[in-house]
Scaffold this motif. Sequence first.
Motif, PDB file in Angstrom:
ATOM      1  N   THR A  22    -101.425  52.937 -21.229  1.00 48.30           N
ATOM      2  CA  THR A  22    -100.480  54.025 -21.164  1.00 48.30           C
ATOM      3  C   THR A  22     -99.090  53.475 -20.314  1.00 48.30           C
ATOM      4  OG1 THR A  22    -102.162  55.138 -21.157  1.00 48.30           O
ATOM      5  CG2 THR A  22    -100.290  56.100 -20.533  1.00 48.30           C
ATOM      6  N   PHE A  26     -95.175  52.908 -22.014  1.00 52.04           N
ATOM      7  CA  PHE A  26     -94.191  53.180 -21.850  1.00 52.04           C
ATOM      8  C   PHE A  26     -92.865  52.432 -21.603  1.00 52.04           C
ATOM      9  CE2 PHE A  26     -91.594  54.614 -18.111  1.00 52.04           C
ATOM     10  CZ  PHE A  26     -91.027  55.532 -18.224  1.00 52.04           C
ATOM     11  N   ALA A  30     -89.846  52.108 -23.490  1.00 55.79           N
ATOM     12  CA  ALA A  30     -88.249  52.339 -22.221  1.00 55.79           C
ATOM     13  C   ALA A  30     -87.994  51.135 -22.453  1.00 55.79           C
ATOM     14  CB  ALA A  30     -88.643  52.325 -21.136  1.00 55.79           C
ATOM     15  N   ILE A  75     -86.228  56.661 -20.428  1.00 53.00           N
ATOM     16  CA  ILE A  75     -87.525  56.784 -20.079  1.00 53.00           C
ATOM     17  C   ILE A  75     -87.903  58.028 -20.937  1.00 53.00           C
ATOM     18  CG2 ILE A  75     -88.152  58.450 -18.115  1.00 53.00           C
ATOM     19  CD1 ILE A  75     -86.068  57.759 -16.254  1.00 53.00           C
ATOM     20  N   LYS A  76     -87.263  59.067 -22.026  1.00 55.97           N
ATOM     21  CA  LYS A  76     -87.890  58.480 -22.594  1.00 55.97           C
ATOM     22  C   LYS A  76     -88.508  59.297 -24.042  1.00 55.97           C
ATOM     23  CE  LYS A  76     -84.856  63.900 -21.662  1.00 55.97           C
ATOM     24  NZ  LYS A  76     -83.926  64.016 -21.543  1.00 55.97           N
ATOM     25  N   LEU A  79     -91.785  57.667 -22.456  1.00 54.99           N
ATOM     26  CA  LEU A  79     -93.053  59.107 -23.062  1.00 54.99           C
ATOM     27  C   LEU A  79     -92.757  58.788 -24.824  1.00 54.99           C
ATOM     28  CD1 LEU A  79     -90.897  61.254 -20.300  1.00 54.99           C
ATOM     29  CD2 LEU A  79     -93.277  59.781 -20.393  1.00 54.99           C
ATOM     30  N   ALA A  82     -95.602  56.099 -25.213  1.00 57.37           N
ATOM     31  CA  ALA A  82     -96.690  56.138 -23.774  1.00 57.37           C
ATOM     32  C   ALA A  82     -97.477  57.202 -25.029  1.00 57.37           C
ATOM     33  CB  ALA A  82     -96.111  56.384 -23.000  1.00 57.37           C
ATOM     34  N   PHE A  83     -97.380  58.433 -24.921  1.00 56.18           N
ATOM     35  CA  PHE A  83     -97.687  60.429 -24.663  1.00 56.18           C
ATOM     36  C   PHE A  83     -99.301  59.867 -25.629  1.00 56.18           C
ATOM     37  CE2 PHE A  83     -98.245  63.863 -27.544  1.00 56.18           C
ATOM     38  CZ  PHE A  83     -99.002  64.849 -26.172  1.00 56.18           C
TER      39      PHE A  83
END
Length: 252
Positions: A22, A26, A30, A75-76, A79, A82-83
């Motif tokens: 994960t 991410f 990113a 960062i978004k 995410l 990674a989600f």
Amino acid sequence: MGARRGAVQRFGRKIRVRLFWTIVAFGAGASATWYFNEAVFGWLLAPANGKLSPYGVPIFTSPVEMLGMTVRLAIKGGLVVAFPVAVAGVYGLLSPLLGPKQRRFILLFLPVIFLFYLGGAAFAYFVILPTGLRFLLHFGTNVAVPFITITAYMSLVTAMLFWLGFVFEIPLVMFMFAKLKLVPRRRLVRFRKYVPFAAFFLGAIITPTFDAINQTLVAVPIIALYEVGLFLAWMAEDGPRTMVRRLLHRSS
């Protein structure tokens, strides 16, 4: 005691492996968002159609504002990548505790959740944002000229994409409520008369404008999604089988 300790250690190793992947996902998301930030910003700025300022692009009013916005965007992006990896990891941990029917149900249901969310985000991107921004950025231009900051614009766009994605999950939530027998379909049918009022109320909260046109653009899909949810709830309560049994009973 030793067997239990060994099982706990194996479970802990599984958690660490999934957490590692994960984090890797991410970092990859990113990094890619940071590297291609101009393309990502261009994609997010497209609904404004070059009307955010006389220069065609948004402005920034602080020396660190653009850097901070790029970091937040990265960062978004991390995410977002990674989600799904995290969800797959959680499923991998819990799947041994589930029965075959439960595993099949989750494997079919999770992709549908993502598709519905993407549908809501696409509706926000291609319909709500262009329409709402066209109204907002042209309203009162004979009095003042828009100079929209990158922070204000990105906050609006990301919020719209996020919340419209969740709104499109309404049918799936209704299906789950009926499937798990938390809320029967007949009760959901009784709530139908309140749906238009709730839909326009949500439309007033979600949309970037307060005019009736943009509220309707959000409210009408919510009403339609509720009807889809009623159909899915009927399916969840074995509606097709009940209908077939009734037809066979009448024919006999």
